[in-house]
Write a protein that holds these residues in place. Structure first.
Motif, short mmCIF file in Angstrom:
data_model
loop_
_atom_site.label_atom_id
_atom_site.label_comp_id
_atom_site.label_asym_id
_atom_site.label_seq_id
_atom_site.Cartn_x
_atom_site.Cartn_y
_atom_site.Cartn_z
N GLN A 514 -45.36 -7.91 -24.56
CA GLN A 514 -44.61 -6.72 -24.98
C GLN A 514 -43.13 -6.87 -24.67
N ALA A 515 -42.81 -7.44 -23.52
CA ALA A 515 -41.41 -7.64 -23.15
C ALA A 515 -40.72 -8.59 -24.14
N LEU A 516 -41.42 -9.65 -24.52
CA LEU A 516 -40.85 -10.58 -25.50
C LEU A 516 -40.60 -9.89 -26.83
N CYS A 517 -41.51 -9.02 -27.22
CA CYS A 517 -41.39 -8.36 -28.53
C CYS A 517 -40.31 -7.28 -28.56
N ARG A 518 -39.67 -7.04 -27.43
CA ARG A 518 -38.51 -6.14 -27.45
C ARG A 518 -37.31 -6.81 -28.11
N SER A 519 -37.35 -8.11 -28.22
CA SER A 519 -36.31 -8.82 -28.95
C SER A 519 -36.40 -8.47 -30.43
N LYS A 520 -35.26 -8.23 -31.04
CA LYS A 520 -35.26 -7.90 -32.47
C LYS A 520 -35.69 -9.09 -33.32
N TRP A 521 -35.75 -10.27 -32.70
CA TRP A 521 -36.11 -11.47 -33.44
C TRP A 521 -37.61 -11.76 -33.40
N ILE A 522 -38.34 -11.12 -32.50
CA ILE A 522 -39.74 -11.48 -32.25
C ILE A 522 -40.67 -10.38 -32.72
N MET A 523 -41.57 -10.72 -33.63
CA MET A 523 -42.56 -9.75 -34.13
C MET A 523 -43.85 -9.80 -33.33
N ARG A 524 -44.31 -11.00 -33.01
CA ARG A 524 -45.52 -11.17 -32.19
C ARG A 524 -45.27 -12.30 -31.19
#
Length: 630
Positions: A514-524
């Protein structure tokens, strides 16, 4: 786990009956919480729930769909007549209480007729995802032994006809959208089937009434097949009381109104959307079914609904786009309005709102009604999010802008809601307090529960049913959770998904993903690292964002080329690094692989509710993962 004790003899004892289905009206020992709830409940079966709504909203609109440039609705009375026709047709064809009616359809008004019509005839409704493959469709039809199957679209009908010979118990197919094709089964059009029942209703009315009186809260209303993150899908036996207790208990949290209009785009075959439909039906409210996600934004504008059930990805994408727009110099007013909304939300939570801030909030709301709220149709008063974790900052953002976002948590086996935020007290970052009437505890980190909403068991799987309950009758969810100091529940991971590193350290991947998906570049993001020295991640980027970036850079090639671009990889690597700053060293993502495609439903990598199947991902990307973990 030990076998069930005597108070659950209704499940264990049912193994002597074919398929574990209990005869309608049987005096079977059942969950004591369900019996206790049923003593004072306003309705204990789904036909009673519908008639409760019918009596208060007979001539009000009930269900609608888009016709051209507008929505057309049928009243509760219109739908009631079709429900009676459907039930009458089932009885006239010789179907018996407990027989299964399969529903292979997308969301549409007819879906609700099948649901209630099956229950009026004391049959069991088996909803199926509209995206099922032929193999999955045939498996479920055989497993449940459906005698009748309803096909929604022309594509659904063709798929059903292509596997009909693999389903020997299937006798009738009902085509909501006829194609002119033939079948070895008895093939009906929707109108033919309803009319067949209507002309025989007078002969069947007393029997239908008799069946309604025989139905009990513990009779199975529906077989809901789990998405199957592990193995073949299993049919979850949900009782009438399971579904009705949800509608009843949720009223105190979500506060539905008779004048509410819900826009329904999440699949009704998923119990989350279905539970919300029951909730608002019990209030006598109105529903409109979209033609698909591609039409949702236009439907929101045209319909102007008050209620929007959704999954977090919908809110995440809207939030990310808004944040991008606020960085554009020509959007200072929107940026100011968002800042005021945040200040107002913080002041409201602290109980200190100044006159100046109140005036600024009124101006900010005026601006936002022309932008964010307009996108949702202007009239949205509540957004209900479920099915996956919602990012805390996203929930807080919408709540601060006076768009109430309520997050909840549950499973198919719990009908589904175990916890949800109160309408007037959202708790971003949590899934709210436990629903009244439920006994939820944390045992060895796992969320366990007893209550009137707990399933009867898995159809034809008594051993797996027994394995999910402990000797005290608590259902084990398989989710790892904790309570905060206010009694709000947080779900931190799935028990089966815990990664054990070579050094014996346990890593809970969900929060990191979930923390990684806070990036606008990462969907999953999918973490891997079992028995390895470090954690790695498979990254599915936001393809639209990558494409936009590549065009701005005037880069040649395709998405496959752009995802391997060193500059883009550096950007995403930097976001991954930042997301892991506050983690322990062993939890940090040390290597990533950026994919040029999303995970696939067809490849079995996603469930029909779009959850990632970690085991399948690990198998399909075994070589790539092996290299990441070297």
């Amino acid at each position: 786990m030990a076998k069930l004790d005597s108070c659950f003899a209704g499940i264990a004892g049912a193994t002597a009956i074919e398929g574990q289905l209990i005869p309608v009206g049987a005096e079977f020992p059942v969950f004591p919480e369900l019996l206790e709830w049923a003593k004072t409940a306003p309705y204990t079966t789904t036909p009673q729930l519908f008639m409760h709504a019918y009596n208060i909203s007979k001539d009000r609109p009930f269900v609608g769909k888009r016709v051209g440039d507008h929505f057309e609705f049928e009243t509760y009375d219109d739908v009631y007549k079709k429900i009676c026709g459907f039930a009458s047709a089932l009885i006239s064809l010789g179907l018996q209480p407990g027989d299964r009616i399969a529903n292979f359809s997308d969301n549409r008004p007819e879906w609700r007729v099948v649901d209630y019509g099956s229950a009026f005839a004391a049959c069991i409704h088996v909803p199926m995802y509209a995206t099922l493959s032929k193999q999955e469709l045939a498996y479920i039809l055989r497993d449940c032994g459906a005698k009748i199957a309803v096909a929604g679209s022309a594509d659904h009908l063709r798929k059903l006809l292509s596997i009909e010979n693999d389903c020997p118990e299937l006798e009738h197919i009902i085509a909501i959208t006829p194609t002119g094709e033939t079948s070895s089964k008895h093939l009906w059009t929707w109108d033919e089937f309803i009319e067949f029942g209507k002309v025989r209703y007078n002969n069947n009315a007393n029997h239908i009434d008799y069946l309604q009186k025989k139905l009990r809260a513990w009779d199975v209303a529906s077989l809901v097949y789990t998405s199957g993150t592990t193995g073949d899908p299993k049919g979850v036996m949900l009782m009438h009381g399971n579904l009705c207790s949800q509608a009843h208990l949720l009223q105190e949290r979500i506060l539905p109104r008779q004048d509410d209009v819900e826009i329904s785009f999440l699949p009704l075959s998923h119990v989350f959307e279905r539970a919300i439909n029951y909730l608002y039906t019990a209030a006598g409210a109105c529903f409109a079914y979209t033609q698909g996600i591609h039409m949702l934004m236009q439907d929101l504008v045209d319909l102007k609904p008050t209620v929007l059930p959704c999954v977090p990805v919908f809110l995440h994408k809207m939030y990310d786009r808004i944040m991008i727009n606020t960085n554009i110099k020509r959007a200072p007013s929107l940026k100011w309005a968002i800042k005021v909304g945040r200040s107002y939300g913080a002041a409201m939570r602290a109980g200190r709102v100044s006159r100046i801030l109140r005036a600024q909030q009124a101006m900010a709301q005026s601006l936002l009604s022309k932008d964010i709220k307009k996108r949702l149709g202007d009239n949205i008063r509540v957004v209900i999010s479920g099915g996956a974790p919602l990012r805390k900052e996203v929930a807080q953002f919408f709540n601060d802008l006076d768009i109430m976002v309520l997050e909840g948590y549950g499973l198919t086996e719990t009908s589904p809601v175990l916890s949800v935020c109160h309408f007037n007290s959202p708790q971003p970052g949590t899934v709210g307090p436990i629903m009244d009437g439920l006994d939820v505890r944390i045992e060895d980190g796992e969320v366990v529960v007893r209550g009137p909403n707990i399933m009867r068991g898995y159809y034809k799987h008594p051993e797996e049913t027994a394995a999910t309950f402990d000797v005290n009758g608590y259902f084990h969810t398989g989710d790892i959770g904790e309570f905060d100091d206010k009694g709000n529940l947080r779900i931190t991971d799935r028990k089966k998904c815990i990664i054990v590193l070579a050094n014996g350290k346990n890593v809970a991947p969900a929060g990191i993903e979930q923390a990684l998906c806070r990036s606008k570049w990462i969907m999953r993001a999918v973490l891997v690292g079992d028995n390895a020295q470090h954690i790695a991640a498979l990254i599915v980027p936001d393809m639209d964002k990558v494409t936009e970036w590549a065009k701005q850079k005037e880069l040649p090639g395709t998405i496959e080329d752009w995802t391997q671009n060193s500059e883009l990889r550096a950007i995403i690597n930097n976001d991954v690094h930042d997301a892991c700053l506050n983690l322990s060293n062993y939890e940090k993502v040390k290597r990533i692989a950026i994919l040029s495609h999303d995970f696939s439903l067809a490849a079995g990598e996603l469930t029909h509710s779009m959850k990632v199947k970690h085991r399948v991902i690990e198998e399909n990307y075994a070589d790539l993962i092996k290299n990441l973990l070297l």
